[in-house]
Design an enzyme around this catalytic site. Sequence first.
Site, PDB file in Angstrom:
ATOM      1  N   GLU A   1     -24.937 -12.530  21.632  1.00 41.98           N
ATOM      2  CA  GLU A   1     -26.051 -13.073  22.435  1.00 41.98           C
ATOM      3  C   GLU A   1     -25.956 -14.588  22.330  1.00 41.98           C
ATOM      4  O   GLU A   1     -25.958 -15.137  21.225  1.00 41.98           O
ATOM      5  CB  GLU A   1     -27.374 -12.543  21.903  1.00 41.98           C
ATOM      6  CG  GLU A   1     -27.324 -11.020  21.816  1.00 41.98           C
ATOM      7  CD  GLU A   1     -28.680 -10.384  21.623  1.00 41.98           C
ATOM      8  OE1 GLU A   1     -29.535 -10.584  22.493  1.00 41.98           O
ATOM      9  OE2 GLU A   1     -28.865  -9.707  20.607  1.00 41.98           O
TER      10      GLU A   1
ATOM     11  N   CYS B   1     -32.358 -20.928  22.761  1.00 42.27           N
ATOM     12  CA  CYS B   1     -31.422 -20.465  23.781  1.00 42.27           C
ATOM     13  C   CYS B   1     -32.137 -20.306  25.114  1.00 42.27           C
ATOM     14  O   CYS B   1     -31.554 -20.466  26.171  1.00 42.27           O
ATOM     15  CB  CYS B   1     -30.810 -19.142  23.360  1.00 42.27           C
ATOM     16  SG  CYS B   1     -32.072 -17.946  22.908  1.00 42.27           S
TER      17      CYS B   1
HETATM   18  N1  LIG Z   1     -29.101 -15.423  23.235  1.00 45.11           N
HETATM   19  C1  LIG Z   1     -29.763 -15.503  22.099  1.00 45.11           C
HETATM   20  O1  LIG Z   1     -30.462 -14.582  21.690  1.00 45.11           O
HETATM   21  C2  LIG Z   1     -29.670 -16.756  21.254  1.00 45.11           C
HETATM   22  C3  LIG Z   1     -30.640 -16.952  20.281  1.00 45.11           C
HETATM   23  C4  LIG Z   1     -30.552 -18.096  19.479  1.00 45.11           C
HETATM   24  C5  LIG Z   1     -29.530 -19.015  19.658  1.00 45.11           C
HETATM   25  N2  LIG Z   1     -28.618 -18.794  20.627  1.00 45.11           N
HETATM   26  C6  LIG Z   1     -27.565 -19.790  20.859  1.00 45.11           C
HETATM   27  O2  LIG Z   1     -27.039 -20.215  19.599  1.00 45.11           O
HETATM   28  C7  LIG Z   1     -26.586 -21.564  19.677  1.00 45.11           C
HETATM   29  C8  LIG Z   1     -27.204 -22.382  18.567  1.00 45.11           C
HETATM   30  O3  LIG Z   1     -26.918 -21.845  17.320  1.00 45.11           O
HETATM   31  P1  LIG Z   1     -25.732 -22.390  16.396  1.00 45.11           P
HETATM   32  O4  LIG Z   1     -25.557 -23.848  16.630  1.00 45.11           O
HETATM   33  O5  LIG Z   1     -26.022 -21.908  15.021  1.00 45.11           O
HETATM   34  O6  LIG Z   1     -24.504 -21.605  17.031  1.00 45.11           O
HETATM   35  P2  LIG Z   1     -22.979 -21.568  16.512  1.00 45.11           P
HETATM   36  O7  LIG Z   1     -22.222 -20.769  17.498  1.00 45.11           O
HETATM   37  O8  LIG Z   1     -22.488 -22.902  16.157  1.00 45.11           O
HETATM   38  O9  LIG Z   1     -23.073 -20.765  15.110  1.00 45.11           O
HETATM   39  C9  LIG Z   1     -23.603 -19.460  15.055  1.00 45.11           C
HETATM   40  C10 LIG Z   1     -23.045 -18.774  13.808  1.00 45.11           C
HETATM   41  O10 LIG Z   1     -21.635 -18.592  13.971  1.00 45.11           O
HETATM   42  C11 LIG Z   1     -20.941 -19.160  12.863  1.00 45.11           C
HETATM   43  N3  LIG Z   1     -19.640 -19.634  13.371  1.00 45.11           N
HETATM   44  C12 LIG Z   1     -19.343 -20.859  13.878  1.00 45.11           C
HETATM   45  N4  LIG Z   1     -18.047 -20.880  14.284  1.00 45.11           N
HETATM   46  C13 LIG Z   1     -17.552 -19.641  14.036  1.00 45.11           C
HETATM   47  C14 LIG Z   1     -16.269 -19.036  14.246  1.00 45.11           C
HETATM   48  N5  LIG Z   1     -15.258 -19.697  14.799  1.00 45.11           N
HETATM   49  N6  LIG Z   1     -16.116 -17.737  13.887  1.00 45.11           N
HETATM   50  C15 LIG Z   1     -17.128 -17.018  13.352  1.00 45.11           C
HETATM   51  N7  LIG Z   1     -18.360 -17.553  13.116  1.00 45.11           N
HETATM   52  C16 LIG Z   1     -18.561 -18.843  13.460  1.00 45.11           C
HETATM   53  C17 LIG Z   1     -21.865 -20.248  12.359  1.00 45.11           C
HETATM   54  O11 LIG Z   1     -21.561 -20.602  11.030  1.00 45.11           O
HETATM   55  C18 LIG Z   1     -23.224 -19.568  12.524  1.00 45.11           C
HETATM   56  O12 LIG Z   1     -23.464 -18.677  11.468  1.00 45.11           O
HETATM   57  C19 LIG Z   1     -27.001 -22.045  21.059  1.00 45.11           C
HETATM   58  O13 LIG Z   1     -25.921 -21.961  21.926  1.00 45.11           O
HETATM   59  C20 LIG Z   1     -28.090 -21.057  21.452  1.00 45.11           C
HETATM   60  O14 LIG Z   1     -28.298 -20.977  22.836  1.00 45.11           O
HETATM   61  C21 LIG Z   1     -28.659 -17.686  21.423  1.00 45.11           C
HETATM   62  N1  LIG Z   2     -36.999 -15.317  21.480  1.00 45.09           N
HETATM   63  C1  LIG Z   2     -37.058 -16.737  21.757  1.00 45.09           C
HETATM   64  C2  LIG Z   2     -35.717 -17.405  21.811  1.00 45.09           C
HETATM   65  C3  LIG Z   2     -34.741 -17.156  20.755  1.00 45.09           C
HETATM   66  C4  LIG Z   2     -33.525 -18.012  20.990  1.00 45.09           C
HETATM   67  O1  LIG Z   2     -33.304 -19.108  20.629  1.00 45.09           O
HETATM   68  C5  LIG Z   2     -37.670 -16.962  23.130  1.00 45.09           C
HETATM   69  O2  LIG Z   2     -37.687 -16.053  23.955  1.00 45.09           O
HETATM   70  O3  LIG Z   2     -38.071 -18.068  23.403  1.00 45.09           O
END
Ligand SMILES: NC(=O)c1ccc[n+]([C@@H]2O[C@H](COP(=O)([O-])OP(=O)(O)OC[C@H]3O[C@@H](n4cnc5c(N)ncnc54)[C@H](O)[C@@H]3O)[C@@H](O)[C@H]2O)c1
Ligand SMILES: N[C@@H](CCC=O)C(=O)O
Length: 514
Positions: A279, A313
């Site tokens: 996600e 996100c």
């Molecule tokens: N769709 C959703 O539900 C949702 C919810 C929250 C955040 N996000 C997204 O998450 C991002 C922000 O979070 P972030 O900065 O922690 O994301 P990120 O992708 O940098 O890191 C996420 C996780 O992956 C790990 N990671 C990083 N590189 C990796 C690799 N090469 N292999 C395996 N694991 C690795 C990190 O250490 C961390 O635990 C934004 O893009 C946001 O939109 C999405």
């Molecule tokens: N569940 C939260 C978003 C989580 C992601 O970053 C929302 O819907 O705003």
Amino acid sequence: MATKVDYASSSLGDAALEAAYDNALRLVRDAEPKPEQNLVGGLRHSTGEVVKRFDPCREDSLVGAAYAATPELVLQAVEAARGVKKSWAKTSYGERNAMLRQVAADVGDRLVELAAILSAETGKNRLEAFGEAQEVLDMIEHYCTLMEKNDGYLLQQKSTEAEKNYDLLVPYGVFAVISPFNFPAALAVGMTTGALVTGNTVVLKPSDKTPRSTAFVADIFAAHLPEGVINVVHGGAQVGQWLAGSEVDGIAFTGSAQVGWQLFELKGPRGLQRPVLAEMGGQNPAIVARSADLDAAAAGIVRSAFGLSGQKCSACRRVIVDDAVADELIAKIVRLADGLVVGDPADPRSNLGPVIDDAIATRIDQALELARRDGTVHTGGRMFSLPGNYYRPIVVSDLPRGHRLTREELFAPFLSIIRVSSFDEALEEANAVDYGLSAGVFSNEPGEVEQFLDEIEAGVLYVNRAAGATTGAWPGIQSFCGWKRSGTAGKGGLGIWYLPGFMREQNRTIVVAP
Ligand SMILES: NC(=O)c1ccc[n+]([C@@H]2O[C@H](COP(=O)([O-])OP(=O)(O)OC[C@H]3O[C@@H](n4cnc5c(N)ncnc54)[C@H](O)[C@@H]3O)[C@@H](O)[C@H]2O)c1
Ligand SMILES: N[C@@H](CCC=O)C(=O)O
């Protein structure tokens, strides 16, 4: 806790709760944190390099730390999870639910402490922190309830006296759970509960930016589950790579699209495909038609664009507005944005805190420079009066159509406004990005609303929602499915179709003895 706070709440609603939070935040900040240990098969490991996390509001103050796992320890954690996968899969969903509900009850008893840790480690304000802590409880309950409603996902097919036929969903085995920094408790718990409640065992890797928040909830899971059912390995990208590259049977990931799609490409044990429930991010639009209630639109947009400093996100990143009402809407958005209080979560008035680290701050500074060159910056920018990376909400318009600031995810309090001359054009621009997570519309024309619902390419939709144009999804109320580059699974967390992603189908035809 007297009041139930969610992401649409506008106050904690309780003076005693405010005071308890203030006290808890002080305690969390004052105590030097011990590094979080790795947890493997019930044993704690405290060796190796220590990853440190500084308070984003008070740069030189340590707020969290963890021992980074080695490649050997990651493999041991996967082995430990594998060692108990049969016995865990064999438990009934009723037994699993009972244990997980005990986890929720314990988290519920420590909600204020959890909220304080979340604020200290991420800089999120108290409302966001309590919302996240409450979401942990609702997430666990929602997934337990889904197991019950679906009777453990076991159905009897057409059968006779002589032959019984069952169709059921069974767990894959061991799931890697890799969580992001922005909701380090709720999202780690959501993915972990999804895996556990369906009978998988787990190796959880928290974000290295928020080890303490995730370890807090992981420890409570560990206290109620048999040894080895949940294992925790700390560290950054490299530890995530080791875990994803191991022979886990499935991966649940929440984070950036860049990382998520890399994980999707990896093969599983014996070179076979395995589920990668990723996600990811968004470039979420709010469309504002000329018939819209502009006050409601401005309120919903500002809340979604700048809550948690745009580090959601689901944050509203683009406003796509009919030219006839664009200037009026921009004025309203700027007025509300300028009225937000930027500050430390210790300040009860604070609407948004700092961004998480220098890397995001650098990206924002570069984006601002680009926006000044290519468009109009109405308001916002860096605040040098506070320690940490604080930004006043940034509102930009008149970037050329297709500009990269309106296409990529910046993950910051940065909102672009795009003028259009028709509703068709608004939808075309809304769908012009690779992402497809959340989207909102403000319109009083039923035909436009229907067209939006039919044609928008996103999984989480909101119509005329002043409490959040694109944000605020809640377990059991909304689902959270990323379309296009925002998700790999075609089903999202929070909703009713999430749990089957952690299981595969098996049919059992059993001939009953004559
Ligand atoms: N769709 C959703 O539900 C949702 C919810 C929250 C955040 N996000 C997204 O998450 C991002 C922000 O979070 P972030 O900065 O922690 O994301 P990120 O992708 O940098 O890191 C996420 C996780 O992956 C790990 N990671 C990083 N590189 C990796 C690799 N090469 N292999 C395996 N694991 C690795 C990190 O250490 C961390 O635990 C934004 O893009 C946001 O939109 C999405
Ligand atoms: N569940 C939260 C978003 C989580 C992601 O970053 C929302 O819907 O705003």
